[in-house]
Scaffold this active site. Structure first.
Site, PDB file in Angstrom:
ATOM      1  NE  ARG A  83      -3.498  -0.088   2.713  1.00 16.23           N
ATOM      2  CZ  ARG A  83      -3.856  -0.670   3.866  1.00 16.23           C
ATOM      3  NH1 ARG A  83      -3.405  -0.194   5.018  1.00 16.23           N
ATOM      4  NH2 ARG A  83      -4.643  -1.712   3.859  1.00 16.23           N
ATOM      5  NE  ARG A 152      -2.017   1.947   9.705  1.00 23.01           N
ATOM      6  CZ  ARG A 152      -2.903   0.958   9.535  1.00 23.01           C
ATOM      7  NH1 ARG A 152      -3.777   1.031   8.546  1.00 23.01           N
ATOM      8  NH2 ARG A 152      -2.928  -0.077  10.347  1.00 23.01           N
ATOM      9  CE  LYS A 236      -7.379   0.529  12.054  1.00 26.86           C
ATOM     10  NZ  LYS A 236      -7.911  -0.281  10.949  1.00 26.86           N
ATOM     11  CE  LYS A 238      -7.329   3.734   9.512  1.00 25.50           C
ATOM     12  NZ  LYS A 238      -8.487   2.965   9.002  1.00 25.50           N
ATOM     13  CB  CYS A 458     -13.479  -3.704   1.976  1.00 25.78           C
ATOM     14  SG  CYS A 458     -14.215  -5.283   2.468  1.00 25.78           S
ATOM     15  CB  CYS A 464      -8.953  -9.224   3.084  1.00 23.95           C
ATOM     16  SG  CYS A 464      -8.949  -8.480   4.729  1.00 23.95           S
ATOM     17  CB  CYS A 503     -14.361  -8.465   8.286  1.00 22.99           C
ATOM     18  SG  CYS A 503     -13.207  -7.079   8.427  1.00 22.99           S
ATOM     19  CB  CYS A 507     -11.629  -1.339   4.995  1.00 18.30           C
ATOM     20  SG  CYS A 507     -10.456  -2.117   6.139  1.00 18.30           S
TER      21      CYS A 507
END
Length: 646
Positions: A83, A152, A236, A238, A458, A464, A503, A507
């Site tokens: 990514r 991120r 993470k 953001k 996603c 994934c 899930c 995302c």
């Protein structure tokens, strides 16, 4: 679904002796993101160990395996996803051509535009990982910090207006914040470029100075990572920067969103600060939940870098490092409350924040189609369904993007809605660019079904590792089924924001959608309703498990109730939020398809609109008498007309 977490966050900085999650130990023992990744990269295996995988994330890559090719008794088909880190979605022409080439040389022949304005490269084998990352870095790109427990990719509106200075300010500060919070360890360059350091651009002097300025112990002055320290962030982190009114970046979903505030002349004054957003959650774990950001305050432009360090230090020092499900900053703010969080940030900052400044109404923009930049040039947003860039079934999207970059050397911005745009297009080149898009089968935004235009999904299966069920691969089919259903109930032109994930990690930001599907079991989804068209209100869970086979029977009564009970101009999400889930469920439970067939589809019949309250009265009367609503209305009107005639 949403309640107070079972275990509150720690009330003070995490002591060195406190029990920590396994990942914290991996970070501590990594020698600042080097081991065991560097050693395992040299071994002749197709995969990394669990410890190396955790460190690999900081370098911008996830280890995956193709579940479509799993064979019992054989080694998994291990692949790496890469990514990019590109603040504000900026992709230089040479970088895009490099990514395009790498996808064919080392990847699965596709690229994917992400919801955080990055590009993902799928299918890279371990043996090709070093060559792939090196090529990206040498062509003005980076993957450092695109994943892992640190800041991120920083988002900004993908709108390169040259006559609206606030947009350029947002893009500039997305870059500045990204540079400020970039990992300082040399591990990235040692591992992937044998120590040779490449920087795509010079850091702003104020950013360099701010990183070195230790205000109220926000830094570890003797550490290779002065802002993060040995253990980096608990999870993470953001960030986004936007302008007042522009919600192209889903402003309420980030740990921190800065809103540019300018004076009448367009000069930067400072930033409004939103904090505490986040959408990841876990099924059947009520201590995890999606949350929208709070208004924290306003900061002058001269203090914005110290403010970002203060917020990072607050989460770094007080965030939960024991339970990773409870480690995002949204839980710290939820447990503490906004006032206590603000006070701690102000302690690190060394001064109070100013009151949050009033903002205009937020509006979602996707920036598809042609726009004048304001300097005589143009930009064009190119729609990409679910972000997947490939050539397939007559659509030569990958070919078109490559050809445009090669021929016109245009820079690109990735949008938060999984599309891309080219900018700085000269007026004399506009027709030629459009001709390439048309020849390659790319629809204009006005020709797209709005359900498709505003939808996101996603990647999910097969790559994934977190996916419970399908998302990207099934989304086009499900949108077609929803469109057919809307047409069936008499709403052929209706559209709303639909988002799907395989899930509960969110995302594609389904928890802000008007209609959200969240994978909960194979071929099954949690159904979320009630988000707003401009993504300013959190949706709520309406159904725990909707099997894909039951999509039509579940949604039909909801659409009929919406058709007959909406206010003028009301969107589906706003309607669901207004009437409430109890009313939705009551209507769905009593729904009889024959009773609610759209009358305008029958010969000699017509549909009339009634108020929502009157509609509910009619429904109750029809249920009590065991007749259809049409019969009740017909009898009542006949009696009324007879009386007036007499």
């Amino acid at each position: 679904m949403v309640q107070t977490p079972l275990k509150p966050a720690q009330s003070g900085p995490n002591p060195a002796s406190a029990k920590r999650s396994k990942v914290e130990d991996i970070k501590e023992n990594s020698n600042f993101l080097r081991e065991p990744l560097a050693s395992e990269l040299l071994t002749d295996t197709s995969f990394f160990s669990e410890s190396a995988i955790q460190i690999l994330k900081f370098h911008g890559s996830y280890q995956q395996d193709n579940r479509d090719t799993r064979t019992k008794g054989q080694e998994k088909d291990y692949q790496m996803m890469l990514r990019t880190r590109n603040p504000g979605g900026y992709i230089a022409p040479e970088l895009y051509l490099t990514l395009d080439r790498l996808s064919d040389e080392y990847g699965n022949h596709t690229l994917r535009a992400t919801t955080r304005q990055g590009i993902q490269l799928h299918g890279v084998l371990k043996k090709n990982l070093k060559a792939t990352i090196a090529a990206i870095v040498k062509n003005l790109g980076s993957t450092l910090g695109a994943c892992g427990d640190l800041n991120r990719n920083v988002m900004a509106p993908p709108a390169p207006f040259k006559n609206r200075p606030e947009y350029q300010i947002a893009q500039d500060y997305a870059n500045h914040i990204a540079d400020l919070l970039r990992p300082q360890t040399e591990a990235y360059y040692e591992i992937w470029l044998d120590g040779e350091k490449f920087l795509s651009s010079e850091e702003h002097p104020e950013v360099v100075e701010a990183r070195q300025r230790n205000v109220n112990n926000t830094l570890f002055p003797d550490s290779p990572e002065p802002i993060y320290g040995t253990h980096y962030m608990p999870r993470k982190f953001k960030c986004a920067v936007t302008v007042p009114g522009d919600n192209s970046i889903d402003a309420y979903t980030h740990d921190v969103t800065l809103v540019v505030i300018t004076d009448k002349a367009g000069k930067l004054k400072g930033f409004n600060v939103l904090a505490g957003g986040g959408l990841g959650r876990t099924h059947n774990k009520e201590e995890t939940f999606a949350r929208v950001a709070d208004e924290i305050g306003y900061v002058d432009k001269d203090d914005v870098f110290d403010l970002m360090k203060a917020i990072v230090a607050t989460q770094r020092d007080y965030g939960d490092r024991v339970n990773r499900r409870h480690s995002r900053m949204k839980y710290l703010i939820h447990d503490w409350g906004v006032e206590r969080f603000r006070q701690q940030v102000e302690t690190y900052l060394g001064k109070p924040l100013k009151p949050f400044k009033k903002l205009p109404k937020w509006t979602f923009y996707d920036y598809l189609g042609w726009y004048e930049q304001g300097d005589g040039n143009w930009f064009v947003g190119v729609p990409i369904e679910n972000g997947r860039i490939l050539d397939r079934d007559g659509l030569q999207l990958k070919t078109a993007l490559r050809e445009i970059v090669q021929k016109f050397n245009l820079p690109m911005l990735v949008t938060p809605n999984q599309s891309v745009l080219f900018y700085d297009i000269k007026p004399e080149d506009k027709d030629a660019v459009q001709a390439i898009l048309t020849r390659c089968g790319i629809q204009k935004e006005t020709d797209l079904d709005p359900l498709v235009r505003y939808a996101m999904a996603c990647p999910a299966l097969p790559l994934c590792g977190l996916a419970i069920t399908e998302s990207e691969r099934i989304m086009p089919t499900n949108l077609g089924r929803i469109r057919a259903l809307l047409t069936k109930v008499g709403l052929p032109d209706e559209h709303f924001v639909v988002r799907m994930t395989g899930c509960p990690n969110g995302c594609a930001r389904p928890y802000m959608a008007e209609l959200g599907f969240v994978g909960s079991a194979p071929e099954s989804y949690q159904l979320w309703l009630g988000g707003s068209p401009d993504q300013t209100r959190l949706a709520r869970p309406y159904m725990e498990r909707l099997h894909d086979n039951d999509l039509e029977t579940t949604l039909e009564p909801l659409f009929v109730f919406f058709r007959d009970g909406r206010k003028k101009g009301e969107s589906f999400g706003d309607f669901c939020d207004r009437v409430g889930f109890e009313a939705l469920r009551q209507f769905a439970d009593a729904y009889d398809p024959l009773r609610y067939t759209p009358s305008h589809t029958k010969e000699g019949r017509h549909r009339l609109s009634v108020s929502h309250d009157f509609f509910l009265t009619l429904q109750a009367t029809a249920d009590k008498e065991g007749r259809s609503m049409g019969q009740v209305v017909a009898d009542a009107l006949a009696l009324y007309l007879q009386q007036t005639a007499e």
